[in-house]
Design a protein around this motif. Sequence first.
Motif, PDB file in Angstrom:
ATOM      1  N   LYS A  94      37.871  64.494 -25.927  1.00 34.81           N
ATOM      2  CA  LYS A  94      38.780  63.144 -25.520  1.00 34.81           C
ATOM      3  C   LYS A  94      39.723  63.336 -24.637  1.00 34.81           C
ATOM      4  O   LYS A  94      40.095  62.597 -23.783  1.00 34.81           O
ATOM      5  N   LEU A  95      40.402  64.639 -25.020  1.00 39.65           N
ATOM      6  CA  LEU A  95      41.825  64.873 -24.012  1.00 39.65           C
ATOM      7  C   LEU A  95      41.241  65.216 -22.800  1.00 39.65           C
ATOM      8  O   LEU A  95      41.970  64.907 -21.820  1.00 39.65           O
ATOM      9  N   LEU A  96      40.138  65.997 -22.560  1.00 41.29           N
ATOM     10  CA  LEU A  96      39.438  66.164 -21.391  1.00 41.29           C
ATOM     11  C   LEU A  96      39.037  65.009 -20.608  1.00 41.29           C
ATOM     12  O   LEU A  96      39.165  64.711 -19.146  1.00 41.29           O
ATOM     13  N   GLU A  97      38.599  63.756 -21.181  1.00 42.74           N
ATOM     14  CA  GLU A  97      38.287  62.679 -20.583  1.00 42.74           C
ATOM     15  C   GLU A  97      39.190  61.846 -20.116  1.00 42.74           C
ATOM     16  O   GLU A  97      39.317  61.102 -19.137  1.00 42.74           O
ATOM     17  N   THR A  98      40.557  61.973 -20.973  1.00 40.18           N
ATOM     18  CA  THR A  98      41.741  61.354 -20.422  1.00 40.18           C
ATOM     19  C   THR A  98      42.221  61.858 -19.099  1.00 40.18           C
ATOM     20  O   THR A  98      42.900  61.350 -18.369  1.00 40.18           O
ATOM     21  N   ILE A  99      41.834  63.190 -18.779  1.00 42.72           N
ATOM     22  CA  ILE A  99      42.116  63.744 -17.550  1.00 42.72           C
ATOM     23  C   ILE A  99      41.232  63.466 -16.372  1.00 42.72           C
ATOM     24  O   ILE A  99      41.381  63.242 -15.258  1.00 42.72           O
TER      25      ILE A  99
END
Length: 566
Positions: free
Chosen positions: A490-495
């Motif tokens: 999810k962190l990567l998707e926000t980036i």
Amino acid sequence: MRSRVTAASAQLEDHLIPRLQSVDAPLLVVVGGSTGAGKSTIINALVGEEVTRAGAIRPTTRRPVLLHNPADAPWFEGTRILPGLSRVHPDSAPATAGPGTAGDAAGSAGPAGDDEPATELELRAQESVPEGLALLDAPDIDSVAAGNRELARQLLRAADLWLFVTTANRYADAVPWQVLTTAVERDATVAVVMNRIPDRPGVADELAGDLHDMLARHRLDPARLFRIRETAPARAGAPAAEDVAPLRDWLTALAEDQDARGAIARRTLAGSLDELADGLGALAEGVDEQDALRTHLDEEIDAAFEEARERIEQAVGDGSLLRGEVLARWQDVVGTGEIIRSLESFVGRVRDRLARSLRGEGKPAVAAQDALETGLVHVVVDETARGAERVEQSWRSETAGRVLVEGEDLARMPEGYPEEVSRAVRAWQGDVLELVRSEGADRRTKARVLSLGVNAVGVALMVVVFASTAFIPTGLEVGTGAATAIVGQKLLETIFGEDAVRRLARTARERLVERLHDLVEDRAAPFRDRLDAVPEGTAADDLREDSRALAELARRIRAEAQEAQS
């Protein structure tokens, strides 16, 4: 199979090639037989002087003697036949006892060991030997010296005509008939001399009849059968002139009849070609078996190390590496030791935590990266060691495999292999960080990456790769490790966005798998190298094609021989 190849090669050099190149060359008559059969005395009687000395002590010199007419010397001076034997002459060597009998020890020019074959062929020019024919005195076929026995069979394979000498009391011995059976297989022309027949009425006919019956049972039709009576002791075993005369006259008539000589040479040549053709067919079957064994052993390598690859890939994708030290270090990065209630709000707190990390509050991302490296190195080293041990055990359970690993420890881990694995894993981690940098090349994404740190974002991508074979964890039911991976995803998707994360994870895993495959292959390489070191040789289909060609050539030559006799 190796002995069959050696024999075929020797026959090609000693007889087939020279005879094919010069069908009209002098006929080579090899005089062979058992120990004490009287070969030397018969040869001496044929040429009218002592050219080989007989005796009772065995074994004797292993240097064969070839008698030829002076006009035929060019045919034998070179290496046209028996190229493996160097030529010597009576004026350059001590007097030589016959190779099947005893004689002056100084006459032995062969190797010192009885088990070694001869290296020399003594040439003697004799006016009494008719032009167009040569006599070769061979060692005893049942000699106590292995070198003699080997040489006797080599010379018989080189013969156009066998003059086989036996005696009245030994003609039924097993060894001579074993040798004569090879004559049947080659369709060789054989003349038989029964020596030392008791000089009593009716004995010669009785013994000759029995020998004829034995020859027929062995499917051998001799060109001629000659009978020589036993002589008085005072004559030292020398045959009577009237007994040798029929043999001498037959050889002389044969030498003078070019068509008859050509027919014998062609018949024996055709038989030898047929034998070689059959041998090549058998060799082709042997090559098929050898190729099947090679394939089987190679498949053992493939199976063992394919299993190692699968187990490594399973460990990479099933989240098993996200435990223990790796999990603790990852939780240090994202702070997921607390219960996850709201994933969306939690991602915000993760971003804040990573930002504080960049301001000097430790470097948990590097520690997590090192923990991942250590865990993966252990998996690769253990699984490849298991694969190597499986191959070695499998090879040692089979004859062909045991030969390949004899005296070797192919399963031993190469020196520095764990360090090589560590370098490969670190190189892959460098690939991941480069993927993160490349994906964050645009200004907005780059700002997000830099705000969290390239190492931290890279570790998040690594965790996603290690969390699921499909790269996308399916939910909290797979455990805390996968749950923490969801946070990273999810962190990567926000980036980067969802599609970019899938692509990045897929690319990162493909590069990891490629490096891991190379590491596994490094452990398989000693086994493959050992197998590749075994020469493949001629293909079985090529041998079969040669066999058919030889059989056709033999058919044509046999037809020529029959035409010459008609």
